[in-house]
Design a protein around this motif. Structure first.
Motif, short mmCIF file in Angstrom:
data_model
loop_
_atom_site.label_atom_id
_atom_site.label_comp_id
_atom_site.label_asym_id
_atom_site.label_seq_id
_atom_site.Cartn_x
_atom_site.Cartn_y
_atom_site.Cartn_z
N GLU A 93 0.76 -1.15 -0.01
CA GLU A 93 -0.04 -0.08 -0.01
C GLU A 93 0.92 1.33 -0.03
N ASP A 94 1.80 1.29 0.85
CA ASP A 94 2.64 2.82 1.08
C ASP A 94 3.39 2.80 -0.26
N PHE A 95 4.14 1.98 -0.83
CA PHE A 95 4.75 2.18 -2.18
C PHE A 95 4.05 2.59 -3.27
N SER A 96 2.81 1.81 -3.28
CA SER A 96 1.74 2.26 -4.30
C SER A 96 1.35 3.66 -4.19
N ARG A 97 1.16 3.98 -2.91
CA ARG A 97 0.52 5.41 -3.10
C ARG A 97 1.91 6.45 -3.33
N LEU A 98 3.03 6.01 -2.71
CA LEU A 98 3.94 6.80 -3.32
C LEU A 98 4.44 6.71 -4.67
N GLY A 99 4.23 5.61 -5.52
CA GLY A 99 4.16 5.48 -6.92
C GLY A 99 3.25 6.45 -7.62
N LEU A 100 2.12 6.52 -7.09
CA LEU A 100 1.11 7.31 -7.72
C LEU A 100 1.47 8.77 -7.50
N PRO A 130 1.51 1.53 -14.79
CA PRO A 130 2.05 1.40 -13.40
C PRO A 130 0.69 2.12 -12.43
N GLU A 131 0.12 3.12 -13.06
CA GLU A 131 -0.98 3.65 -12.11
C GLU A 131 -2.03 2.73 -11.86
N ALA A 132 -2.60 1.87 -12.99
CA ALA A 132 -3.60 0.82 -12.78
C ALA A 132 -3.18 -0.23 -11.66
#
Length: 232
Positions: free
Chosen positions: A146-153, A179-181
């Motif tokens: 979750e955390d790295f997904s939010r930082l990636g967004l 990546p966004e999806a």
């Protein structure tokens, strides 16, 4: 005054006028040069801003790729000790381009960019602080995804803002790589996991004793409802 009416006086006067003309010309050139320099300071050249934006976008896109690999990485467990595992992808790190004068771009955007390495490092430090000996490894896998997904967004959003502000082309990606999806899907999965946990915990009867919920059938039912974190 009579001196200037003579031939010699006329020559001297002409010389004085010529000297004054040269001085006025030099003064005007100096003022024009200073004015141009002040304009460059107040309004940086678009090429300088585009260079900063381009270098930063490349750094952000590298981070997006590393974050994507991290959130989609399945750990490999030691069959003799399920508490011991390794990832195939390291935790992503974001490094800003060096030798950049961030005052050349918009202040709000520059501040967000300069904060991003600190935010990424805080997530890495936070994951390392989790107690992996707890049931479910202290939710390490869910937090990592979750955390790295939010930082990636956030990194993708900054790429879009830099591209729009300074006319830099966005990175091109193959059609099968979004990546966004991928980030949004992982966030949705972890949010669904947290909701199921809250719902399960709220179903445990509160009878004033902490023995039955921990060791009785109710606690077993709660554990059965928790999905395997790696199956997410």
């Amino acid at each position: 005054m009579q001196f200037f009416e003579t031939a010699q006086g006329t020559m001297v006067l002409g010389s004085l006028i010529a000297i004054m003309g040269v001085l006025f010309g030099l003064g005007g050139a100096i003022l024009v040069g200073l004015s141009r320099r002040l304009r460059l300071v107040r309004h940086p050249k678009p090429s300088m801003q585009r260079d900063i934006a381009m270098r930063t976008i490349l750094a952000l896109d590298d981070f997006v790729g590393e974050a994507y690999m991290a959130v989609h990485d399945t750990p490999e467990f030691n069959p003799n000790d399920l508490g011991e595992f390794v990832f195939h992808a390291d935790s992503p790190l974001f490094v800003l381009p060096s030798n950049v004068d961030w005052s050349e771009i918009k202040q709000e955007l520059a501040e967000e960019l300069q904060w991003l390495p600190n935010r990424v490092q805080n997530v890495v430090d936070g994951l390392q602080s989790l107690d992996l000996s707890l049931p479910g490894n202290g939710d390490f896998f869910q937090h990592r995804q979750e955390d790295f997904s939010r930082l990636g967004l956030d990194a993708l959003f900054l790429i879009d803002r830099l591209s729009a502000a300074y006319g830099v082309k966005r990175p091109e990606r193959p059609p099968y790589y979004s990546p966004e999806a991928g980030f949004r899907k992982k966030i949705a999965e972890t949010e669904a996991f947290w909701r199921r946990r809250r719902s399960s915990l709220s179903a445990v009867p509160q009878d004033g004793s902490n023995v039955t919920p921990l060791f009785g059938s109710a606690a077993a039912a709660v554990r059965d409802q928790f999905p395997d974190p790696l199956a997410e």
